[in-house]
Motif scaffolding. Structure first.
Motif, PDB file in Angstrom:
ATOM      1  N   THR A  11      60.555   0.975  59.855  1.00  0.00           N
ATOM      2  CA  THR A  11      60.572   0.313  58.571  1.00  0.00           C
ATOM      3  C   THR A  11      59.998   1.286  57.559  1.00  0.00           C
ATOM      4  OG1 THR A  11      58.350  -0.572  58.884  1.00  0.00           O
ATOM      5  CG2 THR A  11      60.186  -1.919  59.693  1.00  0.00           C
ATOM      6  N   GLU A  12      60.101   0.944  56.281  1.00  0.00           N
ATOM      7  CA  GLU A  12      59.580   1.854  55.257  1.00  0.00           C
ATOM      8  C   GLU A  12      58.108   2.204  55.496  1.00  0.00           C
ATOM      9  OE1 GLU A  12      57.027   1.415  52.480  1.00  0.00           O
ATOM     10  OE2 GLU A  12      58.477   0.688  50.994  1.00  0.00           O
ATOM     11  N   PRO A  13      57.219   1.205  55.745  1.00  0.00           N
ATOM     12  CA  PRO A  13      55.808   1.576  55.980  1.00  0.00           C
ATOM     13  C   PRO A  13      55.614   2.414  57.246  1.00  0.00           C
ATOM     14  CG  PRO A  13      55.985  -0.739  55.386  1.00  0.00           C
ATOM     15  CD  PRO A  13      57.378  -0.267  55.657  1.00  0.00           C
ATOM     16  N   THR A  14      56.393   2.162  58.297  1.00  0.00           N
ATOM     17  CA  THR A  14      56.203   2.957  59.524  1.00  0.00           C
ATOM     18  C   THR A  14      56.675   4.394  59.321  1.00  0.00           C
ATOM     19  OG1 THR A  14      58.338   2.291  60.467  1.00  0.00           O
ATOM     20  CG2 THR A  14      56.436   0.964  61.058  1.00  0.00           C
ATOM     21  N   ILE A  15      57.705   4.573  58.513  1.00  0.00           N
ATOM     22  CA  ILE A  15      58.157   5.944  58.217  1.00  0.00           C
ATOM     23  C   ILE A  15      57.096   6.684  57.407  1.00  0.00           C
ATOM     24  CG2 ILE A  15      59.905   7.327  57.040  1.00  0.00           C
ATOM     25  CD1 ILE A  15      61.877   4.997  57.624  1.00  0.00           C
ATOM     26  N   ARG A  16      56.515   5.973  56.437  1.00  0.00           N
ATOM     27  CA  ARG A  16      55.420   6.593  55.663  1.00  0.00           C
ATOM     28  C   ARG A  16      54.245   6.908  56.574  1.00  0.00           C
ATOM     29  NH1 ARG A  16      54.267   1.977  52.518  1.00  0.00           N
ATOM     30  NH2 ARG A  16      52.523   3.140  51.654  1.00  0.00           N
ATOM     31  N   SER A  17      53.989   6.012  57.527  1.00  0.00           N
ATOM     32  CA  SER A  17      52.916   6.240  58.498  1.00  0.00           C
ATOM     33  C   SER A  17      53.211   7.492  59.333  1.00  0.00           C
ATOM     34  CB  SER A  17      52.780   5.007  59.402  1.00  0.00           C
ATOM     35  OG  SER A  17      51.680   5.127  60.261  1.00  0.00           O
ATOM     36  N   ASN A  18      54.466   7.637  59.742  1.00  0.00           N
ATOM     37  CA  ASN A  18      54.873   8.837  60.484  1.00  0.00           C
ATOM     38  C   ASN A  18      54.607  10.103  59.679  1.00  0.00           C
ATOM     39  OD1 ASN A  18      55.821   7.347  62.630  1.00  0.00           O
ATOM     40  ND2 ASN A  18      57.951   7.343  61.923  1.00  0.00           N
ATOM     41  N   LEU A  19      54.889  10.033  58.378  1.00  0.00           N
ATOM     42  CA  LEU A  19      54.703  11.217  57.541  1.00  0.00           C
ATOM     43  C   LEU A  19      53.229  11.607  57.435  1.00  0.00           C
ATOM     44  CD1 LEU A  19      57.362  10.604  54.768  1.00  0.00           C
ATOM     45  CD2 LEU A  19      57.160  12.650  56.188  1.00  0.00           C
ATOM     46  N   TYR A  20      52.369  10.614  57.247  1.00  0.00           N
ATOM     47  CA  TYR A  20      50.936  10.938  57.201  1.00  0.00           C
ATOM     48  C   TYR A  20      50.507  11.609  58.504  1.00  0.00           C
ATOM     49  CZ  TYR A  20      49.930   8.380  52.853  1.00  0.00           C
ATOM     50  OH  TYR A  20      49.865   7.983  51.534  1.00  0.00           O
ATOM     51  N   LYS A  21      51.025  11.121  59.629  1.00  0.00           N
ATOM     52  CA  LYS A  21      50.679  11.698  60.925  1.00  0.00           C
ATOM     53  C   LYS A  21      51.200  13.135  61.040  1.00  0.00           C
ATOM     54  CE  LYS A  21      49.049  11.229  65.153  1.00  0.00           C
ATOM     55  NZ  LYS A  21      47.631  10.929  65.414  1.00  0.00           N
ATOM     56  N   THR A  45      62.191  19.733  60.505  1.00  0.00           N
ATOM     57  CA  THR A  45      63.290  18.768  60.656  1.00  0.00           C
ATOM     58  C   THR A  45      62.758  17.343  60.724  1.00  0.00           C
ATOM     59  OG1 THR A  45      64.669  20.392  61.806  1.00  0.00           O
ATOM     60  CG2 THR A  45      65.210  18.069  62.142  1.00  0.00           C
ATOM     61  N   ARG A  46      61.709  17.157  61.497  1.00  0.00           N
ATOM     62  CA  ARG A  46      61.097  15.824  61.590  1.00  0.00           C
ATOM     63  C   ARG A  46      60.544  15.389  60.242  1.00  0.00           C
ATOM     64  NH1 ARG A  46      56.711  15.797  66.096  1.00  0.00           N
ATOM     65  NH2 ARG A  46      56.588  13.608  65.457  1.00  0.00           N
ATOM     66  N   LEU A  47      59.925  16.331  59.541  1.00  0.00           N
ATOM     67  CA  LEU A  47      59.355  16.022  58.225  1.00  0.00           C
ATOM     68  C   LEU A  47      60.448  15.583  57.250  1.00  0.00           C
ATOM     69  CD1 LEU A  47      56.389  16.304  57.265  1.00  0.00           C
ATOM     70  CD2 LEU A  47      57.035  18.491  56.248  1.00  0.00           C
ATOM     71  N   TRP A  48      61.517  16.381  57.179  1.00  0.00           N
ATOM     72  CA  TRP A  48      62.570  16.073  56.204  1.00  0.00           C
ATOM     73  C   TRP A  48      63.359  14.832  56.597  1.00  0.00           C
ATOM     74  CZ3 TRP A  48      61.679  17.745  51.756  1.00  0.00           C
ATOM     75  CH2 TRP A  48      61.199  19.031  51.520  1.00  0.00           C
ATOM     76  N   ASP A  49      63.539  14.583  57.891  1.00  0.00           N
ATOM     77  CA  ASP A  49      64.237  13.369  58.324  1.00  0.00           C
ATOM     78  C   ASP A  49      63.518  12.121  57.817  1.00  0.00           C
ATOM     79  OD1 ASP A  49      66.218  14.745  59.582  1.00  0.00           O
ATOM     80  OD2 ASP A  49      65.442  14.476  61.611  1.00  0.00           O
ATOM     81  N   ASN A  50      62.193  12.149  57.869  1.00  0.00           N
ATOM     82  CA  ASN A  50      61.407  11.019  57.364  1.00  0.00           C
ATOM     83  C   ASN A  50      61.433  10.945  55.845  1.00  0.00           C
ATOM     84  OD1 ASN A  50      59.717   9.517  59.625  1.00  0.00           O
ATOM     85  ND2 ASN A  50      59.800  11.665  60.217  1.00  0.00           N
ATOM     86  N   ILE A  51      61.274  12.089  55.192  1.00  0.00           N
ATOM     87  CA  ILE A  51      61.251  12.108  53.728  1.00  0.00           C
ATOM     88  C   ILE A  51      62.588  11.624  53.155  1.00  0.00           C
ATOM     89  CG2 ILE A  51      61.239  13.674  51.727  1.00  0.00           C
ATOM     90  CD1 ILE A  51      59.089  15.335  53.208  1.00  0.00           C
ATOM     91  N   LYS A  52      63.691  12.042  53.770  1.00  0.00           N
ATOM     92  CA  LYS A  52      65.017  11.696  53.243  1.00  0.00           C
ATOM     93  C   LYS A  52      65.322  10.207  53.348  1.00  0.00           C
ATOM     94  CE  LYS A  52      67.323  14.809  55.596  1.00  0.00           C
ATOM     95  NZ  LYS A  52      68.459  15.609  56.135  1.00  0.00           N
ATOM     96  N   SER A  53      64.614   9.499  54.199  1.00  0.00           N
ATOM     97  CA  SER A  53      64.893   8.073  54.368  1.00  0.00           C
ATOM     98  C   SER A  53      64.090   7.189  53.417  1.00  0.00           C
ATOM     99  CB  SER A  53      64.606   7.658  55.818  1.00  0.00           C
ATOM    100  OG  SER A  53      63.254   7.861  56.136  1.00  0.00           O
ATOM    101  N   LEU A  54      63.299   7.802  52.551  1.00  0.00           N
ATOM    102  CA  LEU A  54      62.451   7.024  51.637  1.00  0.00           C
ATOM    103  C   LEU A  54      62.837   7.287  50.183  1.00  0.00           C
ATOM    104  CD1 LEU A  54      59.007   7.538  53.389  1.00  0.00           C
ATOM    105  CD2 LEU A  54      60.459   5.501  53.474  1.00  0.00           C
ATOM    106  N   PRO A  55      63.356   6.268  49.474  1.00  0.00           N
ATOM    107  CA  PRO A  55      63.816   6.464  48.092  1.00  0.00           C
ATOM    108  C   PRO A  55      62.734   6.950  47.136  1.00  0.00           C
ATOM    109  CG  PRO A  55      64.629   4.381  48.976  1.00  0.00           C
ATOM    110  CD  PRO A  55      63.650   4.911  49.981  1.00  0.00           C
ATOM    111  N   HIS A  56      61.480   6.553  47.360  1.00  0.00           N
ATOM    112  CA  HIS A  56      60.433   6.943  46.402  1.00  0.00           C
ATOM    113  C   HIS A  56      60.058   8.425  46.530  1.00  0.00           C
ATOM    114  CE1 HIS A  56      57.781   6.418  49.868  1.00  0.00           C
ATOM    115  NE2 HIS A  56      56.752   6.827  49.182  1.00  0.00           N
ATOM    116  N   LEU A  57      60.669   9.123  47.492  1.00  0.00           N
ATOM    117  CA  LEU A  57      60.374  10.549  47.672  1.00  0.00           C
ATOM    118  C   LEU A  57      61.533  11.443  47.231  1.00  0.00           C
ATOM    119  CD1 LEU A  57      58.570  10.428  51.147  1.00  0.00           C
ATOM    120  CD2 LEU A  57      57.572  10.249  48.867  1.00  0.00           C
TER     121      LEU A  57
END
Length: 229
Positions: A11-21, A45-57
């Motif tokens: 979900t959006e918060p879990t993806i953001r959580s992944n990014l902080y990690k 790749t992992r970093l950008w995969d998460n970033i690309k899925s979040l509109p606020h980024l």
């Protein structure tokens, strides 16, 4: 920090959580395995995969090609031992202090003791304690510890949404906003400047630049969310 379990559904918060990690992992003392992920592009790749899925980024996404190229170029032909030596001389060793200590207390006008006390109160409020496994690095004002704390808060935000608990949801959002405003936003820009001026390890200069853009977008997002809870 305490361990948290993981959700099977993103979900959006879990993806953001992944990014902080991921950002926390990026600034920890490098192991050969982690360095390999830096150099072979897996980490990015992992970093950008998460970033690309979040509109606020979107503002960060727009710089993916430029930043990825610079980061990979900075690691080309660099050996692990040389990378570690430069890390240590950037973050850990120096007189009277290292060029770019990754600790908030070095960048604030308040005493470091006061800064760490303020941070510890946040951790304690959520029953979190500092891990003793990594020795002297694991102090409350350590960049990785602060990012791990937001990893925890965003994870709990996701859990509160799934549980349908608006009171807890508001509490976790408010904690994110307060911690970003009172801590990370207050010193990460200065940390980035120090890294830029040192430029001993370009990899970290660029990752810190992404972290700064990320936490700025995060503060805007959680502030907006609080108005709708």
């Amino acid at each position: 920090m305490s361990q948290i379990s993981s959700f099977t559904v993103s979900t959006e918060p879990t993806i953001r959580s992944n990014l902080y990690k991921l950002f926390s992992l990026g600034f920890r003392y490098p192991t050969p395995e982690v360095f390999k992920t830096f150099q072979n592009g897996t980490y990015l790749t992992r970093l950008w995969d998460n970033i690309k899925s979040l509109p606020h980024l979107k503002t960060i996404q727009a710089q993916q090609a430029e930043l990825t190229g610079k980061i990979q170029d900075s690691l080309e032909g660099v050996g692990f031992e040389d990378f570690v030596v430069k890390c240590v001389s950037t973050f850990d060793i120096g007189t009277p202090e290292p060029p770019c200590p990754p600790y908030e207390g070095f960048y604030r006008s308040e005493s470091r003791a006061a800064v760490m006390l303020s941070i510890s109160k946040f951790y304690k409020h959520f029953d979190l304690i500092m891990s003793q496994k990594e020795g002297k690095r694991e102090l409350p004002d350590y960049l990785c510890a602060e990012l791990e704390f937001l990893h925890f808060l965003t994870f709990k935000e996701a859990q509160a949404r799934i549980d349908g608990n608006p009171e807890f949801l508001k509490g976790y959002l408010l904690a994110q906003k307060d911690f970003l405003e009172r801590h990370l936003i207050q010193w990460v820009p200065k940390f980035c400047d120090s890294l830029q001026n040192s430029a001993n390890v370009p990899f970290y200069v660029l990752i810190a630049r992404i972290v700064l853009m990320f936490i700025t977008c995060e503060l805007e997002l959680v502030s907006a969310k609080l108005h709708s809870v």
